[in-house]
Design an enzyme around this catalytic site. Structure first.
Site, PDB file in Angstrom:
ATOM      1  N   TYR A  25       8.931  -9.552 137.028  1.00 52.49           N
ATOM      2  CA  TYR A  25       7.654 -10.156 136.662  1.00 52.49           C
ATOM      3  C   TYR A  25       6.663  -9.934 137.804  1.00 52.49           C
ATOM      4  CZ  TYR A  25       5.042 -12.823 133.261  1.00 52.49           C
ATOM      5  OH  TYR A  25       4.151 -13.198 132.278  1.00 52.49           O
ATOM      6  N   HIS A  51       3.769  -8.958 140.406  1.00 54.40           N
ATOM      7  CA  HIS A  51       2.363  -9.333 140.512  1.00 54.40           C
ATOM      8  C   HIS A  51       1.782  -8.696 141.771  1.00 54.40           C
ATOM      9  CE1 HIS A  51       3.790 -12.171 143.513  1.00 54.40           C
ATOM     10  NE2 HIS A  51       4.558 -12.755 142.603  1.00 54.40           N
ATOM     11  N   HIS A  67       3.880  -8.772 144.978  1.00 54.83           N
ATOM     12  CA  HIS A  67       4.955  -7.771 144.992  1.00 54.83           C
ATOM     13  C   HIS A  67       4.382  -6.382 145.270  1.00 54.83           C
ATOM     14  CE1 HIS A  67       6.942 -10.784 142.199  1.00 54.83           C
ATOM     15  NE2 HIS A  67       7.843 -10.646 143.167  1.00 54.83           N
ATOM     16  N   GLY A  89       7.870 -11.412 151.414  1.00 53.00           N
ATOM     17  CA  GLY A  89       6.595 -12.080 151.605  1.00 53.00           C
ATOM     18  C   GLY A  89       6.754 -13.325 152.458  1.00 53.00           C
TER      19      GLY A  89
END
Length: 185
Positions: free
Chosen positions: A34, A36, A39, A149
């Site tokens: 998923y 975004h 990423h 992250g």
């Protein structure tokens, strides 16, 4: 070059063998999919520092306890492919649960101490699942660098401890938080 999507460990190992034989460096961006903008920033950083970039897209059942939101976790592999390719990935490793955890799977990795605080206090089996799947991914991909992250600060601390304690030959690259226009990370 087009993005390759691989779901088999055997096929992944064959590709890695060719890349390593050619002397190419590998960056790994481990995700649960998923994808975004956050990423994508990790993938772009990996692409700037490595010859090849692997994005793992695997919703890891081992980091969810019974009753948690595993079935509801969003999945969209077509969108993931598009975002990964736009950001510069070479390969998506997208195994199913049985590929990563065969029926006879019974080995786990545990980092103590850091995992009993904050999220680990609320979700006591979560980090065991996280470090187990990362151990598998580090071994399978033979990546030179792995990208995380800064938003997931506790996870980053746990993974740093894992890499240090088990002497993984991988460099962790922690990247800044990417925020949407409304300020949300």
């Amino acid at each position: 070059m087009s993005l390759r999507v691989v779901s088999s460990i055997t096929e992944l190992k064959g590709i890695i063998k060719e890349w390593k034989k050619a002397g190419q460096s590998i960056g790994l961006v481990p995700t649960m999919g998923y994808l975004h903008q956050g990423h994508q920033s990790l993938i772009q950083k990996a692409a700037s520092q490595n010859d090849r970039v692997i994005v793992s897209v695997f919703v890891n059942p081992k980091q969810f306890a019974p009753g948690e939101d595993l079935a509801k976790y969003p999945r969209d592999i077509k969108n993931d492919q598009q975002k990964a390719q736009q950001a510069g990935a070479d390969l998506i490793f997208h195994p199913d649960d049985e590929e990563m955890y065969p029926a006879d799977f019974d080995s786990f990795v545990q980092v103590n101490g850091l995992t009993s605080l904050l999220e680990g206090k609320i979700r006591p089996t979560h980090f065991r699942g996280v470090v187990t799947v990362l151990t598998k991914l580090f071994n399978l991909t033979q990546a030179d660098r792995a990208y995380f992250g800064q938003k997931d600060a506790q996870q980053v601390a746990v993974v740093k401890k894992l890499v240090s304690d088990l002497d993984f030959p991988i460099r962790l690259v922690v990247c800044p938080i990417v925020r949407r226009s409304d300020g949300l990370a």
